[in-house]
Design a protein around this motif. Structure first.
Motif, PDB file in Angstrom:
ATOM      1  N   ASN A  71      51.470  37.757  41.596  1.00 42.91           N
ATOM      2  CA  ASN A  71      50.101  37.355  41.910  1.00 42.91           C
ATOM      3  C   ASN A  71      49.099  38.144  41.088  1.00 42.91           C
ATOM      4  OD1 ASN A  71      50.154  35.266  43.874  1.00 42.91           O
ATOM      5  ND2 ASN A  71      50.818  36.728  45.435  1.00 42.91           N
ATOM      6  N   THR A  72      49.313  39.449  41.000  1.00 45.33           N
ATOM      7  CA  THR A  72      48.365  40.306  40.285  1.00 45.33           C
ATOM      8  C   THR A  72      48.363  39.990  38.798  1.00 45.33           C
ATOM      9  OG1 THR A  72      48.756  42.046  41.916  1.00 45.33           O
ATOM     10  CG2 THR A  72      47.662  42.687  39.889  1.00 45.33           C
ATOM     11  N   GLU A  73      49.540  39.794  38.221  1.00 49.36           N
ATOM     12  CA  GLU A  73      49.614  39.482  36.796  1.00 49.36           C
ATOM     13  C   GLU A  73      48.952  38.144  36.501  1.00 49.36           C
ATOM     14  OE1 GLU A  73      50.465  41.336  34.347  1.00 49.36           O
ATOM     15  OE2 GLU A  73      51.009  42.999  35.663  1.00 49.36           O
ATOM     16  N   ALA A  74      49.154  37.170  37.389  1.00 50.04           N
ATOM     17  CA  ALA A  74      48.548  35.857  37.189  1.00 50.04           C
ATOM     18  C   ALA A  74      47.030  35.949  37.245  1.00 50.04           C
ATOM     19  CB  ALA A  74      49.063  34.879  38.250  1.00 50.04           C
ATOM     20  N   PHE A  75      46.533  36.725  38.215  1.00 53.05           N
ATOM     21  CA  PHE A  75      45.085  36.840  38.319  1.00 53.05           C
ATOM     22  C   PHE A  75      44.509  37.633  37.150  1.00 53.05           C
ATOM     23  CE2 PHE A  75      41.121  38.748  39.842  1.00 53.05           C
ATOM     24  CZ  PHE A  75      40.430  37.587  40.150  1.00 53.05           C
ATOM     25  N   ALA A  76      45.227  38.671  36.702  1.00 49.79           N
ATOM     26  CA  ALA A  76      44.770  39.431  35.544  1.00 49.79           C
ATOM     27  C   ALA A  76      44.634  38.523  34.326  1.00 49.79           C
ATOM     28  CB  ALA A  76      45.726  40.582  35.259  1.00 49.79           C
ATOM     29  N   THR A  77      45.546  37.565  34.213  1.00 46.50           N
ATOM     30  CA  THR A  77      45.461  36.594  33.118  1.00 46.50           C
ATOM     31  C   THR A  77      44.200  35.752  33.244  1.00 46.50           C
ATOM     32  OG1 THR A  77      47.866  36.503  32.942  1.00 46.50           O
ATOM     33  CG2 THR A  77      46.632  34.672  31.998  1.00 46.50           C
ATOM     34  N   ASP A  78      43.872  35.352  34.473  1.00 41.28           N
ATOM     35  CA  ASP A  78      42.637  34.587  34.699  1.00 41.28           C
ATOM     36  C   ASP A  78      41.406  35.389  34.262  1.00 41.28           C
ATOM     37  OD1 ASP A  78      44.138  32.563  35.756  1.00 41.28           O
ATOM     38  OD2 ASP A  78      43.663  33.010  37.856  1.00 41.28           O
ATOM     39  N   VAL A  79      41.410  36.685  34.567  1.00 37.34           N
ATOM     40  CA  VAL A  79      40.281  37.540  34.196  1.00 37.34           C
ATOM     41  C   VAL A  79      40.161  37.619  32.679  1.00 37.34           C
ATOM     42  CG1 VAL A  79      39.355  39.887  34.282  1.00 37.34           C
ATOM     43  CG2 VAL A  79      40.388  38.889  36.332  1.00 37.34           C
ATOM     44  N   SER A  80      41.287  37.785  31.999  1.00 42.02           N
ATOM     45  CA  SER A  80      41.276  37.874  30.534  1.00 42.02           C
ATOM     46  C   SER A  80      40.793  36.573  29.908  1.00 42.02           C
ATOM     47  CB  SER A  80      42.674  38.223  30.016  1.00 42.02           C
ATOM     48  OG  SER A  80      43.088  39.490  30.493  1.00 42.02           O
ATOM     49  N   ARG A  81      41.250  35.454  30.464  1.00 43.99           N
ATOM     50  CA  ARG A  81      40.820  34.158  29.927  1.00 43.99           C
ATOM     51  C   ARG A  81      39.330  33.934  30.111  1.00 43.99           C
ATOM     52  NH1 ARG A  81      45.847  30.539  32.350  1.00 43.99           N
ATOM     53  NH2 ARG A  81      47.378  31.051  30.692  1.00 43.99           N
ATOM     54  N   ALA A  82      38.766  34.521  31.167  1.00 45.37           N
ATOM     55  CA  ALA A  82      37.331  34.377  31.407  1.00 45.37           C
ATOM     56  C   ALA A  82      36.501  35.280  30.499  1.00 45.37           C
ATOM     57  CB  ALA A  82      37.019  34.700  32.866  1.00 45.37           C
ATOM     58  N   GLY A  83      37.188  36.149  29.747  1.00 45.78           N
ATOM     59  CA  GLY A  83      36.474  37.037  28.837  1.00 45.78           C
ATOM     60  C   GLY A  83      36.375  38.465  29.319  1.00 45.78           C
ATOM     61  N   GLY A  84      37.081  38.802  30.405  1.00 42.89           N
ATOM     62  CA  GLY A  84      37.044  40.159  30.926  1.00 42.89           C
ATOM     63  C   GLY A  84      38.109  41.045  30.312  1.00 42.89           C
ATOM     64  N   GLN A  85      37.891  42.351  30.393  1.00 39.77           N
ATOM     65  CA  GLN A  85      38.861  43.347  29.924  1.00 39.77           C
ATOM     66  C   GLN A  85      39.489  44.018  31.145  1.00 39.77           C
ATOM     67  OE1 GLN A  85      36.768  46.083  27.386  1.00 39.77           O
ATOM     68  NE2 GLN A  85      36.017  44.478  26.014  1.00 39.77           N
ATOM     69  N   VAL A  86      40.751  43.743  31.409  1.00 41.74           N
ATOM     70  CA  VAL A  86      41.433  44.292  32.582  1.00 41.74           C
ATOM     71  C   VAL A  86      41.745  45.767  32.351  1.00 41.74           C
ATOM     72  CG1 VAL A  86      43.476  44.153  34.055  1.00 41.74           C
ATOM     73  CG2 VAL A  86      42.402  42.057  33.189  1.00 41.74           C
ATOM     74  N   ARG A  87      41.343  46.610  33.301  1.00 38.53           N
ATOM     75  CA  ARG A  87      41.629  48.044  33.232  1.00 38.53           C
ATOM     76  C   ARG A  87      42.895  48.412  34.002  1.00 38.53           C
ATOM     77  NH1 ARG A  87      38.269  52.389  32.825  1.00 38.53           N
ATOM     78  NH2 ARG A  87      38.815  53.018  34.948  1.00 38.53           N
ATOM     79  N   ARG A  88      42.928  48.031  35.271  1.00 32.48           N
ATOM     80  CA  ARG A  88      44.072  48.401  36.118  1.00 32.48           C
ATOM     81  C   ARG A  88      44.406  47.259  37.075  1.00 32.48           C
ATOM     82  NH1 ARG A  88      41.706  53.761  36.480  1.00 32.48           N
ATOM     83  NH2 ARG A  88      42.986  55.222  35.307  1.00 32.48           N
TER      84      ARG A  88
END
Length: 602
Positions: A71-88
Motif C-alpha cells: 500500500n505504501t509503495e503504491a501510494f508513494a508512486t502516486d505522489v511521485s506521479r503528481a510531481g512530489g518528492q517522496v522523503r520517507r
C-alpha cells in the motif's frame, strides 16, 4: 592555531542591541582581515530554501487487498506521479513524507486515497534505515573515578546511592548502574571524540544528513555527529545531544579537558554503564522535522532500546507521531520527553502524549523552574538548572587576561576565537571605527581595549579593532551589576580573534596598562553548564535505566509506575501540574519495585 566554534544551541547570552551610527569612510583594512561570507551552513540553507517546495506529511487510505508495505509503495508512486518528492515511507502508519509543489498538492487533493496533507512540522531542541545496525566496538566502562565527578543533579536523584553506596568513587560490585539497558538519545547527535561517551555509545543513525547505519570504519564526519561538513570545514552544533547523553552515561574516571579548579575526571552520568544508541534528528541549528522523529522512534525500537530520551519538541500535536510513540510503548520501549522551556501552561509534544513520560525541571533546591512548561500531563521532574555535562570537545570557552603577575577575571564573548595572544595593549575607546585605536594600532598586531557603550554592537567594536590589526580584544563592561558580563559577537566569523570582557571595577586598572604587554587566553574545555527541561529529561531517563538494570524482569508500564509512585512529592500534596508526581528518586524506585513485585525465587 586559531579556530572558532559555532555554539549554536548554547544561548542565554546577552547582546548589546544598540545600532551603530553612520561612520565616515575609513582607512584600508589590515591584510587578512577581510570578512568572507560563511560556508553554506545548515542555518544559511534553512534561511534560503525558497525553492517553492513544501515539506508535508500525507496520510492515505490503504487498500484492503494489499499489505501495508505494498500500500505504501503504491501510494508513494502516486505522489511521485503528481510531481512530489517522496522523503520517507511509514507503512505501519499509512503515512508518507514528501516535498510538494503547489501543483502537486492540488493534484493530490483530488486523489480519493488521500486522508490529509499537513505540514511536516518543525521540532526543536529544549535535535527507513537498514536493520540491524552495525554496532560500535564498545570499550569497557571504567568502574572507578572520583566522588568529585558526582554532580549535584546526579546526587539529587539518588543515583550515586544506588551504585556507590559507600561513596568511595568506585562502582560497588554487583550494583545496578545501567548495564544491559539500551537508552536511545533522540537529539542533535554526539561528539564521538568525547572521552566520557566512547565506552557508552554502541550505535547510531543520522536522520538529518544520511540514511545509513554508522559503522566503526566510517571516516570522521559520518554518522550521528553534532557537526556538519561545510565548505571544507566542520561547523559544530551547540553540543545539545552530547550534553544530554553525558547526563545519562558519562563514565567514571574518563575526564576530558576541564576548567582550572574543576574536577579533573569530569562528570559521572546517572547510569554510567548503560549502552547508548544515538539518533540524530536535529541539525546544527537545533531544528528538525516530524518525520525524522517518527523514523528515529521506530529505529530505536528496532534496535532493542528499552528507553528513549527526547529533549526536544513542538507546540503542536501530530497524530501520526502520537501513533508512533503508542506503538513504541506497546513494543516495550518507554519514552521520556521534555515539557518545554517557555514557562507556558501547556506541555509540548511529544511530552504531552499519554504514552510518553513528560519531564519538567526543578533547581537543585527542588524549586520548580519558572521556564518549565506545565500542565496535567507532567509526570516527573528532574534537575534542570545549571547542569554540568559533556559538550563539543573544546567548545566551552573560558578566558584569562594577564600581564606579568596581575590577573583579571574575564568572560569570553560567544563565538570568540579560541587562541592565546600576547601583545601591546592599545586603548581603542568606544571602538566606533578603525581609527579609534589611533597611532598605537599596527597591522603587526596588538591587544585592543574597548569600552562598552556608545550605541555600538560588540561585533562592530571587535570588527573595527581587528581591521586595525588587533589580534585580541578586551571589552570593558560599563555595568557594575553584571560583573564581567555575558556578551556575544552574534554570529561565527573566520576573522574573530580571542575576545573577552572584564568588569567595570577592573576597567580603570586595565586601561592604565596601555603600552604594556598583555596576554589574552581564550581556551576551550569539554564541559558546559546548561539550563532547561532538556537537562532534566536525561536525569529521569537515566534513573529509569538504573531501575531497569536492577529489575530486568519488569515491563515498561511497571517501570513508569515505580518511578511515579516513589517520586519525592514537591509543591502541593499529591500530583500537580508543575511537579507531576515529584522528583525522581532512584533508591526509592528500586525499593518500590522490590516491594510491589517481589523477585521470584527459583
Amino acid at each position: 592555531m586559531k579556530r572558532w566554534v559555532w555554539l549554536g544551541l548554547v544561548g542565554g547570552l546577552m547582546a548589546c542591541s544598540e545600532k551603530k551610527p553612520p561612520s565616515q569612510v575609513e582607512p584600508q583594512n589590515c591584510p587578512g582581515t577581510t570578512e568572507e561570507s560563511l560556508p553554506n551552513t545548515a542555518r544559511a540553507q534553512a534561511l534560503s530554501s525558497e525553492d517553492g517546495l513544501e515539506d508535508v506529511l500525507i496520510t492515505f487510505r490503504p487498500r484492503v487487498s494489499a499489505s501495508a508495505k505494498a500500500n505504501t509503495e503504491a501510494f508513494a508512486t502516486d505522489v511521485s506521479r503528481a510531481g512530489g518528492q517522496v522523503r520517507r515511507r511509514f507503512p505501519n502508519l499509512n503515512l508518507v513524507s514528501a516535498r510538494l509543489t503547489p501543483e502537486a498538492r492540488e493534484a493530490l487533493a483530488q486523489n480519493p486515497d488521500v486522508v490529509s496533507v499537513r505540514p511536516n512540522r518543525k521540532v526543536h531542541a529544549f535535535g527507513m534505515p537498514r536493520i540491524p545496525t552495525n554496532l560500535f566496538l564498545r570499550g569497557t566502562p571504567n568502574t572507578a573515578g572520583s566522588v568529585g565527578e558526582y554532580t549535584p543533579g546526579v546526587k539529587m536523584v539518588q543515583a550515586t546511592e544506588v551504585w556507590d553506596a559507600n561513596n568511595d568513587g568506585a562502582l560497588d560490585p554487583g550494583s545496578p548502574s545501567g548495564t544491559g539497558i539500551k537508552v536511545c538519545v533522540i537529539d542533535s547527535g554526539w561528539d564521538d571524540r568525547h572521552p566520557e561517551l566512547k565506552a557508552a555509545v554502541i550505535g547510531g543513525m543520522d536522520f538529518v544528513d544520511r540514511e545509513d547505519d554508522l559503522k566503526p570504519t566510517d571516516p570522521p564526519g559520518d554518522g550521528p555527529l553534532d557537526r556538519e561538513l561545510k565548505g571544507g570545514a566542520y561547523v559544530y552544533g551547540g553540543g545539545h545531544g552530547t550534553h544530554t547523553a553525558g547526563t545519562i552515561a558519562a563514565q567514571l574516571g574518563a575526564g576530558g579537558k576541564v576548567r582550572p579548579g574543576q574536577e579533573p575526571n569530569g562528570v559521572a552520568g546517572v547510569a554510567p554503564t548503560v549502552s547508548l544508541l544515538i539518533a540524530r534528528v536535529l541539525d546544527v541549528t537545533g531544528s528538525g522535522n516530524t518525520d525524522d522523529v517518527i523514523a528515529a522512534v521506530e529505529w530505536c525500537q528496532k534496535q532493542g532500546a528499552n528507553i528513549a530520551s527526547l529533549s526536544l519538541g513542538s507546540s503542536t500535536k501530530d497524530d501520526d507521531e502520537e501513533l508512533a510513540f503508542n506503538a513504541a510503548l506497546q513494543g516495550g520501549m518507554l519514552s521520556f520527553a521534555a515539557t518545554g522551556n517557555s514557562g507556558a501552561d501547556k506541555v509540548a509534544f511529544p511530552a504531552a502524549y499519554a504514552s510518553v513520560v513528560a519531564v519538567g525541571a526543578v533547581d537543585f533546591n527542588g524549586a520548580w523552574a519558572s521556564f518549565s512548561q506545565f500542565g496535567p500531563q507532567v509526570s516527573l521532574v528532574g534537575p534542570g538548572v545549571e547542569v554540568l555535562s559533556s559538550t563539543i570537545v573544546g567548545a566551552s570557552p573560558f578566558s584569562e587576561v594577564s600581564t606579568g603577575q596581575s590577573h583579571f577575571d574575564s568572560n569570553p564573548l560567544e563565538y570568540s576565537a579560541i587562541n592565546t595572544y600576547t601583545g601591546r595593549l592599545v586603548d581603542c575607546g568606544l571602538g566606533d571605527s578603525i581609527t579609534s585605536c589611533g597611532e598605537g594600532a599596527t597591522c603587526e598586531g596588538f591587544v585592543a581595549y574597548v569600552d562598552r557603550g556608545g550605541g555600538i554592537l560588540f561585533e562592530d567594536k571587535a570588527r573595527n579593532a581587528i581591521h586595525a590589526g588587533a589580534k585580541a580584544v578586551i571589552i570593558g563592561n560599563n555595568d557594575a551589576d553584571t560583573g564581567e558580563g555575558n556578551f556575544t559577537l552574534n554570529a561565527p566569523s573566520p576573522i574573530w580573534v580571542p575576545t573577552t570582557s572584564i568588569s567595570l571595577a577592573n576597567s580603570p586598572a586595565m586601561k592604565a596598562l596601555a603600552g604594556q604587554q598583555v596576554t589574552v587566553d581564550v581556551s576551550g574545555t569539554d564541559y558546559l553548564v546548561q539550563t532547561g527541561t532538556s537537562m532534566a529529561t536525561p536525569h529521569v531517563a537515566g534513573v529509569a535505566a538504573l531501575l531497569w538494570s536492577a529489575r530486568r524482569d519488569l515491563n515498561a508500564s511497571q517501570i513508569r509506575q515505580a518511578l511515579e509512585s516513589s517520586a519525592k512529592d514537591l509543591g502541593p500534596t499529591g500530583r500537580d501540574s508543575q511537579y507531576g508526581y515529584g522528583l525522581v528518586q532512584a533508591v526509592k524506585a528500586i525499593q518500590y519495585a522490590n516491594t510491589q513485585w517481589p523477585r521470584q525465587v527459583p
